[in-house]
Write a protein that holds these residues in place. Structure first.
Motif: not given
Length: 243
Positions: A85-89, A111-117, A183-188
């Motif tokens: 599920v977290n592979i998107r990271h 910084l990698s630990f705190g990388l959230t969506d 989060v997603v819409v601006p990247y469409l």
């Protein structure tokens, strides 16, 4: 620039990172409270719930883990499912590695630990600026804001869980859905992104009845694969057209 001026600029970037993440934090607040509320009902102790938020710090993975714990799933199944599920990271990291590879290992670890969506959405905008000299302080500000909010909301949820029965039926999780949409819409902005999101969304609905929330895994991997394929096809077509 003087040392004092450098520290002042770093602190300014840190604050800007925190402020830029606030709109996304609003959506995460009820989600975090709901996790704390459901943790004990799913079989986790208070200490286990606190440690999960402290060390795992992954909202969607934590909720999926709760469901699997409540269903009596084995530890390997829980680990594998939450990992996928977290592979998107990995995609987030791939996009940010060129931006932070010059930093010391200690910085990159934090910084990698705190990388959230949410942090990725805020930081991506910052790294589009021509001047990224102190952008890692902006990144850190976003991480600290998100992480601190998640800890606080977990504590609130744990405190409210035993005092407000039925809070899980209030639909608080919907706030996180709205946040992810934001989060997603601006990247469409490209066909590959649109196709990727569409495929993932449709399959998530079609595969909703698969056991152990594995439908999310199928949807995520399919969306990523189709999006990459689409992007490669478009790039190949453009390259041929330029020859």
């Amino acid at each position: 620039m003087t040392v004092r001026g450098q520290k002042s600029d770093n602190w300014l970037q840190f604050k800007k990172g925190s402020v830029a993440t606030l709109p996304l934090i609003v959506g995460a607040i009820p989600f975090g409270i709901l996790f704390g509320t459901l943790a004990q009902q799913s079989g986790l102790s208070i200490i286990a719930a606190i440690c999960m938020s402290f060390f795992v710090f992954a909202g969607s993975a934590q909720f999926i883990a709760l469901g699997l714990v409540a269903a009596g799933a084995s530890v390997p199944v829980i680990i594998l499912t939450t990992f996928i599920v977290n592979i998107r990271h990995l995609l987030y990291s791939t996009a940010l590695v060129p931006k932070i590879k010059h930093l010391p290992q200690s910085w990159r670890a934090v910084l990698s630990f705190g990388l959230t969506d949410e942090t990725f959405a805020a930081v991506s905008q910052r790294y589009q600026s021509p001047d990224v000299t102190n952008a890692h302080w902006f990144y850190l500000g976003s991480v600290v804001a998100m992480w601190g909010n998640w800890q606080l909301c977990t504590w609130i949820g744990l405190a409210l869980g035993s005092n407000i029965p039925g809070i899980e039926s209030w639909g608080l999780e919907f706030a996180m859905v709205v946040t992810f949409i934001g989060v997603v819409v601006p990247y469409l902005s490209s066909w590959s992104m649109i196709v990727s999101v569409t495929v993932a969304g449709v399959l998530a609905i079609l595969c909703i009845d698969l056991p152990h929330n594995s439908g999310l895994i199928v949807a995520a991997l399919s969306g990523i694969s189709v999006g990459l394929l689409c992007d490669n096809l478009i790039s190949t077509h453009l390259n041929k057209g330029s020859i």
